[in-house]
Design an enzyme around this catalytic site. Structure first.
Site, mmCIF file in Angstrom:
data_model
loop_
_atom_site.group_PDB
_atom_site.id
_atom_site.type_symbol
_atom_site.label_atom_id
_atom_site.label_comp_id
_atom_site.label_asym_id
_atom_site.label_seq_id
_atom_site.Cartn_x
_atom_site.Cartn_y
_atom_site.Cartn_z
ATOM 1 N N PRO A 295 0.797 -1.312 -0.225
ATOM 2 C CA PRO A 295 0.279 0.054 0.106
ATOM 3 C C PRO A 295 0.668 1.308 0.014
ATOM 4 C CG PRO A 295 0.032 -0.867 2.299
ATOM 5 C CD PRO A 295 0.608 -1.863 1.307
ATOM 6 N N CYS A 296 1.531 1.511 -1.164
ATOM 7 C CA CYS A 296 2.366 2.720 -1.490
ATOM 8 C C CYS A 296 1.371 4.055 -1.419
ATOM 9 C CB CYS A 296 3.090 2.753 -2.553
ATOM 10 S SG CYS A 296 2.226 2.426 -3.893
ATOM 11 N N HIS A 297 0.081 3.785 -1.517
ATOM 12 C CA HIS A 297 -0.966 4.950 -1.441
ATOM 13 C C HIS A 297 -1.044 5.447 0.052
ATOM 14 C CE1 HIS A 297 -3.457 1.409 -0.796
ATOM 15 N NE2 HIS A 297 -4.274 2.260 0.063
#
Length: 176
Positions: free
Chosen positions: A136-138
Site C-alpha cells: 500500500p504505497c498509497h
C-alpha cells in the site's frame, strides 16, 4: 512461465496483473495490454508470458481486490515475487506494515527503515512499487499532509484513502 490477465475488481477500475511461479509480480492500473506485456518482457526477459484466466495467484489477487474495494478486506494475503534493490524491498516491507486506514509520511517510512535522511529515496521506491494497493504505497503522504504523488494518479490515491477512511461507500456489485 509467467501468466497475466486483466482484472476489473471495481466499477471504473481495470488492472493488469502478472504472476511468476513465485507469486504476484505486477499490478498495474489502466494502460493497454500491449504496453503491459512489453514491460513484462523487458523486466523479466527470461520468462515466457501468456494470458491465463485460470492462474491461481491471479484469481486470488482478483478475489482479494474485489473484497478490498467492497470494504471487506484490509490486508492482502498473496504470494509475491517483488524484484528490486535491497533498499526498495526494505521500503516495500515497511509499506506493507502500514495499517489499513492510516497514513505515514515519506519521512516516517525513512525513519522506520533506519534511514531517516532518505525520505526522497523512499518516494522513489514508492514509485517503483510493482504491486500498488497490495503493497500500500498509497498510504504514504507528504509530511505537510498533502497527498504527494502516486504512480496511478493522485485521484486514485484519494479514492483509495477515502475508501479506507470510510469517506466513500465501498463499491457495490451491480445486480443483473
Amino acid at each position: 512461465m509467467g501468466a497475466w490477465k486483466t482484472l476489473r475488481p471495481a466499477a471504473g477500475m481495470t488492472f493488469r496483473a502478472a504472476a511468476t511461479e513465485s507469486g504476484l509480480c505486477r499490478l498495474s492500473l489502466g494502460g493497454n495490454e500491449d504496453g503491459f506485456v512489453s514491460s513484462l518482457r523487458r523486466d523479466f526477459p527470461d520468462t515466457e508470458w501468456r494470458r491465463d484466466g485460470s492462474n491461481a495467484v491471479l484469481n486470488l489477487a482478483e478475489e482479494q481486490l474485489k473484497a478490498y474495494f467492497a470494504g471487506s478486506l484490509q490486508r492482502f494475503d498473496l504470494p509475491l515475487d517483488l524484484r528490486g534493490t535491497p533498499f526498495q524491498r526494505k521500503v516495500w516491507r515497511a509499506l506493507a506494515r502500514i495499517p489499513y486506514g492510516q497514513t505515514r509520511s515519506y519521512g516516517d517510512v525513512a525513519k522506520a527503515i533506519g534511514a531517516p535522511e532518505a525520505a526522497r529515496a523512499v518516494g522513489g521506491a514508492n514509485r517503483s512499487n510493482p504491486v500498488a494497493i497490495v503493497v500500500p504505497c498509497h498510504r504514504v503522504i507528504a509530511s505537510g499532509g498533502g497527498l504527494g504523488g502516486y504512480a496511478c494518479g493522485v485521484e486514485v490515491k484519494r479514492r483509495l484513502l477515502d475508501l479506507e477512511a470510510g469517506v466513500v461507500a465501498p463499491a457495490r456489485p451491480r445486480r443483473a
